[in-house]
Motif scaffolding. Structure first.
Motif, PDB file in Angstrom:
ATOM      1  N   LYS A 111      -7.443   5.216  -7.171  1.00  0.00           N
ATOM      2  CA  LYS A 111      -6.698   5.855  -7.693  1.00  0.00           C
ATOM      3  C   LYS A 111      -6.642   5.935  -9.275  1.00  0.00           C
ATOM      4  N   GLY A 144      -2.083  -1.553  -3.090  1.00  0.00           N
ATOM      5  CA  GLY A 144      -0.636  -1.341  -3.548  1.00  0.00           C
ATOM      6  C   GLY A 144      -0.038  -0.053  -3.520  1.00  0.00           C
ATOM      7  N   TYR A 148     -10.637  17.127   1.515  1.00  0.00           N
ATOM      8  CA  TYR A 148     -10.764  16.175   2.573  1.00  0.00           C
ATOM      9  C   TYR A 148     -11.312  16.985   3.847  1.00  0.00           C
ATOM     10  N   ASP A 175       4.088  12.739  -1.759  1.00  0.00           N
ATOM     11  CA  ASP A 175       2.938  12.016  -1.626  1.00  0.00           C
ATOM     12  C   ASP A 175       2.235  12.132  -2.776  1.00  0.00           C
ATOM     13  N   ALA A 177      -3.194   8.892   6.068  1.00  0.00           N
ATOM     14  CA  ALA A 177      -2.036   8.218   6.142  1.00  0.00           C
ATOM     15  C   ALA A 177      -0.668   9.134   5.860  1.00  0.00           C
ATOM     16  N   SER A 178      -0.673  10.279   5.120  1.00  0.00           N
ATOM     17  CA  SER A 178       0.099  11.285   4.985  1.00  0.00           C
ATOM     18  C   SER A 178       0.797  11.440   6.268  1.00  0.00           C
ATOM     19  N   SER A 206       0.071   5.294  -4.973  1.00  0.00           N
ATOM     20  CA  SER A 206      -1.107   4.534  -4.359  1.00  0.00           C
ATOM     21  C   SER A 206      -1.428   3.713  -5.842  1.00  0.00           C
ATOM     22  N   SER A 255       0.141   9.899  -4.315  1.00  0.00           N
ATOM     23  CA  SER A 255      -0.899   8.976  -4.355  1.00  0.00           C
ATOM     24  C   SER A 255      -1.780   9.291  -5.436  1.00  0.00           C
ATOM     25  N   HIS A 256      -2.134  10.763  -5.465  1.00  0.00           N
ATOM     26  CA  HIS A 256      -3.211  11.141  -6.570  1.00  0.00           C
ATOM     27  C   HIS A 256      -2.507  11.221  -7.922  1.00  0.00           C
ATOM     28  N   THR A 308      -5.251  16.242   2.978  1.00  0.00           N
ATOM     29  CA  THR A 308      -4.842  15.156   2.565  1.00  0.00           C
ATOM     30  C   THR A 308      -5.546  13.935   3.272  1.00  0.00           C
ATOM     31  N   PHE A 309      -5.296  12.570   2.945  1.00  0.00           N
ATOM     32  CA  PHE A 309      -5.815  11.501   3.475  1.00  0.00           C
ATOM     33  C   PHE A 309      -4.925  11.376   4.653  1.00  0.00           C
ATOM     34  N   VAL A 316       1.852  16.909  -0.761  1.00  0.00           N
ATOM     35  CA  VAL A 316       0.794  15.934  -1.284  1.00  0.00           C
ATOM     36  C   VAL A 316       0.246  16.759  -2.626  1.00  0.00           C
ATOM     37  N   SER A 344       0.952  -1.009   0.051  1.00  0.00           N
ATOM     38  CA  SER A 344       0.216  -0.147   0.075  1.00  0.00           C
ATOM     39  C   SER A 344       1.028   1.295   0.156  1.00  0.00           C
ATOM     40  N   ALA A 345       0.234   2.475  -0.304  1.00  0.00           N
ATOM     41  CA  ALA A 345       1.068   3.560  -0.171  1.00  0.00           C
ATOM     42  C   ALA A 345       1.376   3.995   1.264  1.00  0.00           C
ATOM     43  N   THR A 346       0.339   3.564   2.110  1.00  0.00           N
ATOM     44  CA  THR A 346       0.663   3.731   3.486  1.00  0.00           C
ATOM     45  C   THR A 346       1.788   3.065   3.926  1.00  0.00           C
TER      46      THR A 346
HETATM   47  C1  LIG Z   1      -4.725   7.018  -0.930  1.00  0.00           C
HETATM   48  C2  LIG Z   1      -3.994   7.527  -0.272  1.00  0.00           C
HETATM   49  C3  LIG Z   1      -2.808   7.352   0.530  1.00  0.00           C
HETATM   50  C4  LIG Z   1      -2.937   5.883   0.867  1.00  0.00           C
HETATM   51  O1  LIG Z   1      -2.882   4.954   0.025  1.00  0.00           O
HETATM   52  P1  LIG Z   1      -2.918   3.431   0.145  1.00  0.00           P
HETATM   53  O2  LIG Z   1      -2.576   2.755  -1.036  1.00  0.00           O
HETATM   54  O3  LIG Z   1      -4.600   3.266   0.253  1.00  0.00           O
HETATM   55  O4  LIG Z   1      -2.411   3.112   1.386  1.00  0.00           O
HETATM   56  C5  LIG Z   1      -1.787   8.112   1.007  1.00  0.00           C
HETATM   57  N1  LIG Z   1      -2.195   9.485   0.617  1.00  0.00           N
HETATM   58  C6  LIG Z   1      -3.175  10.168  -0.116  1.00  0.00           C
HETATM   59  C7  LIG Z   1      -2.894  11.281  -0.327  1.00  0.00           C
HETATM   60  C8  LIG Z   1      -3.912   9.333  -0.533  1.00  0.00           C
HETATM   61  O5  LIG Z   1      -4.939   9.550  -1.386  1.00  0.00           O
END
Ligand SMILES: *Cc1c(COP(=O)(O)O)cnc(C)c1O
Length: 388
Positions: A188, A195, A327, A157, A82-83, A183, A159-160, A79-80, A131, A53-55
């Motif tokens: 995404k 992943g 968010y 980050d 996880a960042s 991510s 992810s997007h 952001t989500f 991000v 995962s991106a996390t």
């Molecule tokens: C989706 C997302 C993550 C986490 O991604 P995962 O692959 O679900 O762990 C982290 N940061 C941002 C900005 C995201 O949108």
């Protein structure tokens, strides 16, 4: 129901996954390195480390850069979670830098102001995580210059933002950062089921992240304490995790990667159509900076005020249109309030969050469906204006 996002799966994706299922390796087999190689070839980085995962990618990126107790990590509140959570996993402390009111990305100017103050207090961050919100790159040139001046490391980050460009180079080339993470969650741009992937131009960082994704174990003689060159021998040389991506996921991700350009092109078409059709007098449309070629992960509009957003959101939802809010500022989550953050800490992100709505945008969205969305929004406003 028109969802706000949806994956596109074709027969090649299915065949790629089935091929792995019929092969000898289900996890950490040969497809992982093919996927890693194809991603770095695409974005222009030297090394890629695929994880589950991106996390996980954020976590091992922070550890590889040495984040730990007593350190600070700064990121965007828009952001989500996880960042920000990745800092806490490492025992470090987290803080935020408010966003730019136009791009909704971390403001480079506010970052500079905050760094000046932090320097006086002796609380400079070790890592900053910009991000690339909705697929639009942050002002990486400015953030990079600040990293040189104040001595912090950068994890993007993204992810997007796989497939997005900044100053005509792909996000992930790491011109302005130590590590970039992607991510592949189904909402995404491309998906591997679950992943993530960390890319870097630094061989040592890549090596450490590879160890961290699999228990801190190495089979490479050069990395061992006791260089026993035996086929059965391995060493655990640090504390790692099981963050491995499966070959099943990598096969799907790799197959999707072949359509990345097509996906991004379509997203641009869809975004352009919204830009053209939505009434920009009624809602604020997403601004695009001149250095950015967005991957258009999200299309976000802003209503005039909080009450109007509430109304519009409910109306769209009742019309079976998948809307969302990206968010809720991370610092206002109950968990973050418990560690001391409060309302008004990051007013720009908070104000934006009260007015924003994400409307549907994904590869298979049709013009007809877009017309339904557009007409619902435009009609809503003409009805209000008529009653004023
Ligand atoms: C989706 C997302 C993550 C986490 O991604 P995962 O692959 O679900 O762990 C982290 N940061 C941002 C900005 C995201 O949108």
């Amino acid at each position: 129901m028109i969802p706000y996002g949806h994956q596109n799966i074709n027969q090649s994706d299915i065949d790629a996954v089935v091929d792995v299922l019929k092969s000898d390796f289900l996890t950490q087999g040969p497809v992982i390195s093919v996927f890693e190689q194809n991603v770095i070839d695409k974005v222009g980085a030297k090394h890629g480390v695929a994880v589950n995962s991106a996390t996980s990618a954020l976590h091992i990126a922070c550890l590889a850069l040495g984040l730990g107790h007593g350190d600070w990590l700064w990121t965007s509140p828009n952001t989500f979670v996880a960042s920000a959570n990745c800092a806490l996993y490492c025992g470090a402390q987290v803080d935020f830098v408010d966003i730019d009111p136009d791009t909704y990305n971390m403001s480079a100017d506010l970052l500079e102001d905050k760094l000046q103050i932090a320097q006086k207090l002796g609380k400079l961050p070790k890592i900053v995580i910009p991000v690339h919100f909705a697929g639009q790159s942050c002002e990486m040139d400015k953030i990079y210059l600040l990293s040189q001046k104040y001595g912090f490391r950068i994890i993007e980050d993204a992810s997007h933002a796989i497939g997005a460009k900044y100053k005509d180079r792909y996000v992930g080339c790491c011109d302005y950062s130590d590590i970039t993470i992607f991510s592949f969650h189904p909402v995404k741009i491309i998906t591997s089921g679950e992943g993530g992937l960390a890319v870097t131009n630094d061989e040592q960082l890549a090596k450490v992240m590879r160890q961290l994704r699999t228990h801190g174990i190495t089979r490479d003689c050069d990395e061992m304490q006791n260089a026993i060159n035996s086929p059965w021998y391995y060493e655990q040389i640090r504390l790692g995790f099981n963050y491995r991506m499966t070959d099943i996921s990598a096969a799907l991700g790799n197959s999707q990667l072949q359509r990345l350009d097509k996906f991004i092109e379509k997203r641009h078409e869809l975004a352009n159509y919204y830009n053209e059709m939505l009434n920009s007098f009624s809602v604020i449309l997403p601004f695009q900076g001149k250095d950015s070629y967005s991957s258009w992960h999200l299309y976000v509009i802003q209503a005039k005020d909080e009450a109007c957003r509430e109304d519009l959101f409910m109306m769209l939802k009742e019309s079976n249109i998948g809307v969302n809010v990206h968010y809720i500022p991370v610092h206002l989550q109950p968990y973050y309030r418990k560690i001391g953050f409060k309302e008004n800490d990051f007013p720009v992100a908070e104000d934006y969050s009260k007015k924003t709505i994400t409307i549907p945008l994904y590869f298979d969205l049709t013009k007809k469906q877009q017309d339904v969305v557009v007409n619902s929004i435009n009609n809503y406003y003409s009805t209000i204006e008529a009653t004023l």
